[in-house]
Design an enzyme around this catalytic site. Sequence first.
Site, PDB file in Angstrom:
ATOM      1  N   HIS A 268     -29.186 -30.033  -2.665  1.00 52.85           N
ATOM      2  CA  HIS A 268     -29.833 -31.156  -2.085  1.00 52.85           C
ATOM      3  C   HIS A 268     -31.440 -30.858  -1.807  1.00 52.85           C
ATOM      4  CE1 HIS A 268     -30.125 -34.865   0.238  1.00 52.85           C
ATOM      5  NE2 HIS A 268     -31.398 -34.434   0.868  1.00 52.85           N
ATOM      6  N   GLU A 269     -31.923 -30.373  -1.011  1.00 56.65           N
ATOM      7  CA  GLU A 269     -33.261 -29.608  -0.556  1.00 56.65           C
ATOM      8  C   GLU A 269     -33.497 -28.831  -2.399  1.00 56.65           C
ATOM      9  OE1 GLU A 269     -34.177 -30.970   1.678  1.00 56.65           O
ATOM     10  OE2 GLU A 269     -32.276 -31.305   3.193  1.00 56.65           O
ATOM     11  N   HIS A 272     -35.118 -31.641  -3.852  1.00 61.27           N
ATOM     12  CA  HIS A 272     -36.496 -32.463  -3.387  1.00 61.27           C
ATOM     13  C   HIS A 272     -37.457 -31.660  -3.789  1.00 61.27           C
ATOM     14  CE1 HIS A 272     -35.206 -35.909  -0.403  1.00 61.27           C
ATOM     15  NE2 HIS A 272     -34.120 -34.605  -0.082  1.00 61.27           N
ATOM     16  N   GLU A 298     -35.313 -38.794  -2.026  1.00 60.18           N
ATOM     17  CA  GLU A 298     -34.265 -39.406  -2.320  1.00 60.18           C
ATOM     18  C   GLU A 298     -33.497 -39.133  -3.220  1.00 60.18           C
ATOM     19  OE1 GLU A 298     -33.423 -37.480   1.325  1.00 60.18           O
ATOM     20  OE2 GLU A 298     -31.136 -38.024   0.736  1.00 60.18           O
TER      21      GLU A 298
HETATM   22 ZN    ZN Z   1     -33.029 -35.456   1.437  1.00 60.76          ZN
END
Ligand code: ZN
Length: 504
Positions: A268-269, A272, A298
């Site tokens: 997830h990170e 980003h 996101e």
């Molecule tokens: Zn996030």
Amino acid sequence: MAEPKLAYDRLVSTLKEISLLGSIGALLEWDEQTHLPEKGFEHRANQSSMLAKMRHDWFTSAVIDDLLAEVESSSLVQDVHGDVAVNVRETRRAYDRARKIPGSLVEEMSRTAVMSQQAWAEARKKSDYKLFAPWLDKTLGLKKQEAQCVGYERNPYDALLDEFEPGETADGVRKVFAELRGPLVELVGKVAASSVKAPVEILRRSYPLAAQEKLGREASAAIGFDFQGGRLDVSVHPFCSGMGPGDTRLTTRYDEHSFDNSFFSVLHETGHGLYEQGLDPKYAGLPRGDAISLGIHESQSRLWENFVGRGKPFWKHFFPKVKSAFAQTLADVNEDAWFLAINDIGPSFIRTEADEATYNLHVLLRFELEEAMLKGDLSIADVPGAWNEKMKAYLGLTPPDAARGCLQDIHWSGGAIGYFPTYTLGNLYAAQFFEKAHEDLANLDDSFAKGDFSPLLDWLRENIHRWGKTFRPRELVKRVTGKEPSAEPLLRHLRAKAALYGVR
Ligand code: ZN
């Protein structure tokens, strides 16, 4: 016409300097979350608030207004998608917003946020809503003032949401949820009733931390994160911070008895981080070189975490690696069981631990409560009850205590009201981008299965990352996919996941 050009050059150099102050603040914040000793928080708060004030004062000075005005009335901004027009338009947007909010209110909000977050942490620990309620009341009052200062046409919520998702409105969000609510509640109900159960016990076995860390780094690098231009560290709450060109910081947390917690937060990170690393360094410190919105940000994290990272092709490549990294732990586990375990769908109390399908219902609940609080339709005292009612209606669960109910998120204590919908918009956009990438790129699944994720990353770089703030979120989605943002791609994706449970 040399003057507008001079004004623009001066604007650019000033904005770049102001942005340096912002990135120094981000570095302090990263340090606060990863390394700061317990006794250093007060001094750090002083450092951070001084920087924030310097930045605010500089950015809202009349000089910026004069420079903007000079360029705005010139031919330099003719091409609306050109870099000058984008930098001027987005600076004007931020400038006007910042000028409308009096410094005294900014200061009071930031002071209240520090106190309110402390009260919230204490309230959550003791699961005692009464300790937090006065602070929520105070925060809400300040956010209402902020909405009044910023101004809005129809709904005070719009003024707050717009800060996180430029151009988005409560009506737009409500429409998205109207498309999602019925099908999601039905889908989650059917999966819960299915006789197929995900063997989640597999994920709670022993996963030695060193091997978790090694595998997380390997996966992050495999999908494209440049570790020479970034780091991965440990913090209580995982986050990503783009300090500037060549410096993107990711964090995660490790739990020996949870594989998915750390692994998927790394993906997830990293999502980003890939967005941050894909911004055009030529425009660093300027809107043209900055991420457009939280929703689009996101969409990138969710795309890598869920659409790639919980997909079959990804695990064709990674399952043998996991299996050899945790040979004893996974001796009796095959790829199919693993795949079902990491695609568990089921109602739970905590948003951050929720699966892809139920997640959006957690967000819906928060959006509805925030709107009702802002409009005055829901009193602060009634928040826990309203929370529990909606949990029952959407997920069929009643939280056993406030800590697992309305006290679970940090957002409201910090004044981030109007933030939650960006999570669901991100899911929506991720699904739509991912479908389009599959249309544009043949054999995407085959390359994932071989561990090659570069075709997708290149596509994201070309279509999304390098544009910075050139297009507003919905406009960007339409340009990239040829269609208005819609809940259909996300629902198609989730129905395919539900099919693992025999749900049609
Ligand atoms: Zn996030």
